[in-house]
Each structure stands twice: as structure tokens, then as C-alpha cells.
Design an enzyme around this catalytic site. Structure first.
Site, PDB file in Angstrom:
ATOM      1  N   ASN A  11     -26.293 -28.422  16.692  1.00 34.46           N
ATOM      2  CA  ASN A  11     -27.591 -28.291  17.383  1.00 34.46           C
ATOM      3  C   ASN A  11     -27.727 -29.348  18.474  1.00 34.46           C
ATOM      4  OD1 ASN A  11     -29.007 -26.150  15.809  1.00 34.46           O
ATOM      5  ND2 ASN A  11     -28.580 -27.581  14.138  1.00 34.46           N
ATOM      6  N   ASP A  68     -27.827 -41.523  17.611  1.00 35.27           N
ATOM      7  CA  ASP A  68     -28.421 -41.446  16.289  1.00 35.27           C
ATOM      8  C   ASP A  68     -29.915 -41.245  16.498  1.00 35.27           C
ATOM      9  OD1 ASP A  68     -27.599 -41.459  13.554  1.00 35.27           O
ATOM     10  OD2 ASP A  68     -28.754 -43.293  13.253  1.00 35.27           O
ATOM     11  N   THR A  69     -30.491 -40.348  15.728  1.00 38.03           N
ATOM     12  CA  THR A  69     -31.902 -40.004  15.901  1.00 38.03           C
ATOM     13  C   THR A  69     -32.648 -40.175  14.588  1.00 38.03           C
ATOM     14  OG1 THR A  69     -31.471 -38.453  17.704  1.00 38.03           O
ATOM     15  CG2 THR A  69     -33.489 -38.099  16.454  1.00 38.03           C
ATOM     16  N   PHE A 148     -34.235 -27.389  15.040  1.00 36.53           N
ATOM     17  CA  PHE A 148     -33.530 -27.755  13.807  1.00 36.53           C
ATOM     18  C   PHE A 148     -34.214 -28.961  13.173  1.00 36.53           C
ATOM     19  CE2 PHE A 148     -31.189 -31.647  15.044  1.00 36.53           C
ATOM     20  CZ  PHE A 148     -31.360 -31.618  16.415  1.00 36.53           C
ATOM     21  N   LYS A 171     -38.075 -27.654  24.917  1.00 35.40           N
ATOM     22  CA  LYS A 171     -37.769 -28.858  24.131  1.00 35.40           C
ATOM     23  C   LYS A 171     -36.861 -29.792  24.930  1.00 35.40           C
ATOM     24  CE  LYS A 171     -35.899 -30.771  19.881  1.00 35.40           C
ATOM     25  NZ  LYS A 171     -34.937 -30.659  18.784  1.00 35.40           N
ATOM     26  N   HIS A 176     -37.228 -36.483  22.758  1.00 34.11           N
ATOM     27  CA  HIS A 176     -36.612 -37.814  22.631  1.00 34.11           C
ATOM     28  C   HIS A 176     -35.170 -37.798  23.123  1.00 34.11           C
ATOM     29  CE1 HIS A 176     -36.626 -35.082  19.297  1.00 34.11           C
ATOM     30  NE2 HIS A 176     -35.448 -35.532  18.923  1.00 34.11           N
TER      31      HIS A 176
HETATM   32  P1  ITT Z   1     -24.380 -36.779  13.734  1.00 37.30           P
HETATM   33  O1  ITT Z   1     -24.604 -38.067  12.992  1.00 37.30           O
HETATM   34  O2  ITT Z   1     -23.033 -36.199  13.489  1.00 37.30           O
HETATM   35  O3  ITT Z   1     -24.698 -36.907  15.202  1.00 37.30           O
HETATM   36  P2  ITT Z   1     -26.604 -35.836  12.131  1.00 37.30           P
HETATM   37  O4  ITT Z   1     -27.226 -34.486  11.973  1.00 37.30           O
HETATM   38  O5  ITT Z   1     -26.138 -36.549  10.910  1.00 37.30           O
HETATM   39  O6  ITT Z   1     -25.415 -35.671  13.179  1.00 37.30           O
HETATM   40  P3  ITT Z   1     -28.392 -38.070  12.648  1.00 37.30           P
HETATM   41  O7  ITT Z   1     -27.551 -38.997  11.843  1.00 37.30           O
HETATM   42  O8  ITT Z   1     -28.861 -38.555  13.980  1.00 37.30           O
HETATM   43  O9  ITT Z   1     -27.635 -36.695  12.933  1.00 37.30           O
HETATM   44  O10 ITT Z   1     -29.572 -37.619  11.696  1.00 37.30           O
HETATM   45  C1  ITT Z   1     -30.826 -37.369  12.136  1.00 37.30           C
HETATM   46  C2  ITT Z   1     -31.485 -36.307  11.301  1.00 37.30           C
HETATM   47  O11 ITT Z   1     -32.772 -36.176  11.900  1.00 37.30           O
HETATM   48  C3  ITT Z   1     -30.788 -34.952  11.407  1.00 37.30           C
HETATM   49  O12 ITT Z   1     -30.146 -34.605  10.231  1.00 37.30           O
HETATM   50  C4  ITT Z   1     -31.925 -33.972  11.689  1.00 37.30           C
HETATM   51  O13 ITT Z   1     -32.350 -33.366  10.494  1.00 37.30           O
HETATM   52  C5  ITT Z   1     -33.033 -34.838  12.225  1.00 37.30           C
HETATM   53  N1  ITT Z   1     -33.118 -34.669  13.680  1.00 37.30           N
HETATM   54  C6  ITT Z   1     -32.330 -35.213  14.650  1.00 37.30           C
HETATM   55  N2  ITT Z   1     -32.708 -34.782  15.841  1.00 37.30           N
HETATM   56  C7  ITT Z   1     -33.744 -33.950  15.654  1.00 37.30           C
HETATM   57  C8  ITT Z   1     -34.549 -33.173  16.505  1.00 37.30           C
HETATM   58  O14 ITT Z   1     -34.369 -33.148  17.817  1.00 37.30           O
HETATM   59  N3  ITT Z   1     -35.515 -32.433  15.961  1.00 37.30           N
HETATM   60  C9  ITT Z   1     -35.718 -32.429  14.625  1.00 37.30           C
HETATM   61  N4  ITT Z   1     -34.995 -33.110  13.746  1.00 37.30           N
HETATM   62  C10 ITT Z   1     -34.008 -33.877  14.253  1.00 37.30           C
END
Ligand code: ITT
Length: 190
Positions: A11, A68-69, A148, A171, A176
Site C-alpha cells: 500500500n 516509518d509511520t 489501508f 489522500k 502525512h
Molecule cells: P514497512 O515497515 O515494511 O514499511 P509496515 O506496514 O510495517 O511496513 P510501519 O512499520 O510504518 O509499516 O507501520 C505502520 C502501521 O501504521 C502500518 O502497519 C499501518 O497499519 C499503519 N499505517 C501506516 N501508514 C498508514 C496510513 O497512511 N494510513 C493508515 N494507516 C497507516
């Protein structure tokens, strides 16, 4: 120039390809044939963002972008934050993560929260970091089917719909991730 986007989240790949100008060519880990899990052992978004970028740079010695988000909720002192992906235990179980968050906010009037993306770019002679924040609020029930993760329960400030009710184009203008990636693109062009 080819830039590897160090994420296992498809995503994120889709969104970043839509956000960045077409001449900045992004190649995902999947497209590189990289299937290992990078363990996120850091205690901040900054640390995990750097860890992902550094791991992939060390392997391929090509320019790398990673991010990282986290969803940071005011009434929960910034939780789930760096633990957003595994808030309810299992990594990446968005449904369980959302249900736990809604439960923890059940009796809470202050629903203010923010999404924060920390992006790291590493190339041979440079390393830089870009942050994007979107303030908003957590609603009481999931609404919308698009996007997602926590998108169905987050309404960005100034809007009356969740990220999951927005088109991917919408979006990709206000998120962010868009803010962080636009900062990166601006730096990169210069
Ligand atoms: P990578 O580490 O491989 O990049 P990840 O999915 O594990 O992928 P993160 O460690 O950044 O990503 O986890 C952040 C979580 O926050 C992720 O599992 C999503 O469920 C949520 N998230 C991240 N970006 C988002 C968005 O734009 N909108 C909604 N939820 C988001």
C-alpha cells in the site's frame, strides 16, 4: 536514477509511486526480489526509518528511501506511535489494531490524533530525513473501504470524511506520507 523504496507494505509502494513525480523512479523491495523481514527494533519512528534504509543500502549500495509511520493519539500520550503496526500483538493486523484503539478510546472525549511519517533517504554520499504530520481525529466507528491500516477511523483536520473515504489521489495530496515525500522530492530535485 533508480531509488529502492525499502518497504514490505505494498500500500505504501502504491501511494509513494502516486505522490512522487514520475521521473523519480521507485523500485520496491518486492520488485528487487527482496523477501526478508527487516526487524523493527528501534524505539522511535526515526530509528526504525533509518534502520530500514540502512539495511537495504548496505545490501545493494544503491540509493534507498524508507519510511516509518505511526498514529499518535493525544489522549493515549502518543500511542500506538512506533507500535502502530503491532498495537494488538500481531504485526500488520489492521482490524485488530483498530478495534483495540477504539476500545481504548471508548470513554474518551478527546479524540485528537496525528499520523506522522518519518522518511529517510540514503545514497552514497548523503543521508537525509523528512517528516510529514497530519492532525485529525479518531472517530467512533470504521467508515470507508479505501486506503489501508487505520484509514477507516481517521478524519484529517479540515475534512468531513476519513482517509478510507478518499480517493487515492485525494489522500496523496493531504496525507502525512505525501508531506514527507514532497519534502524529499524537493530536496532531491535540488
Ligand atoms: P514497512 O515497515 O515494511 O514499511 P509496515 O506496514 O510495517 O511496513 P510501519 O512499520 O510504518 O509499516 O507501520 C505502520 C502501521 O501504521 C502500518 O502497519 C499501518 O497499519 C499503519 N499505517 C501506516 N501508514 C498508514 C496510513 O497512511 N494510513 C493508515 N494507516 C497507516
Amino acid at each position: 536514477m533508480k531509488i529502492i523504496f525499502a518497504t514490505s507494505n505494498e500500500n505504501k509502494v502504491k501511494e509513494v509511486k502516486e505522490i512522487l513525480p514520475k521521473h523519480i523512479a521507485i523500485v520496491s523491495l518486492k520488485e528487487m526480489g527482496y523477501t526478508e523481514d527487516i526487524e523493527e527494533t528501534g524505539s522511535t519512528l526515526e530509528e526504525n526509518s533509518l534502520l530500514k534504509a540502512q539495511t537495504i543500502f548496505d545490501k545493494y549500495k544503491l540509493p534507498v528511501l524508507a519510511e516509518d509511520t505511526g498514529l499518535e493519539v493525544d489522549a493515549l500520550q502518543g500511542a500506538p506511535g512506533v507500535y502502530s503496526a503491532r498495537y494488538a500483538g500481531e504485526h500488520g493486523n489492521s482490524e485488530a489494531n483498530m478495534q483495540l484503539l477504539l476500545k481504548n478510546l471508548e470513554k474518551e472525549d478527546n479524540r485528537k490524533a496525528q499520523f506522522r511519517t518519518v522518511a529517510t533517504f540514503i545514497a552514497e554520499n548523503s543521508s537525509s530525513i523528512y517528516t510529514g504530520v497530519v492532525r485529525g481525529e479518531i472517530i467512533k466507528e470504521k467508515t470507508g473501504e479505501k486506503g489501508f491500516g487505520y484509514d477507516p477511523i481517521f478524519i484529517p483536520a479540515g475534512f468531513d470524511k476519513t482517509f478510507a473515504e478518499m480517493s487515492s489521489q485525494e489522500k496523496s495530496i493531504v496525507s502525512h506520507r505525501a508531506i514527507a515525500m514532497q519534502k524529499f522530492a524537493q530536496h532531491f530535485e535540488n
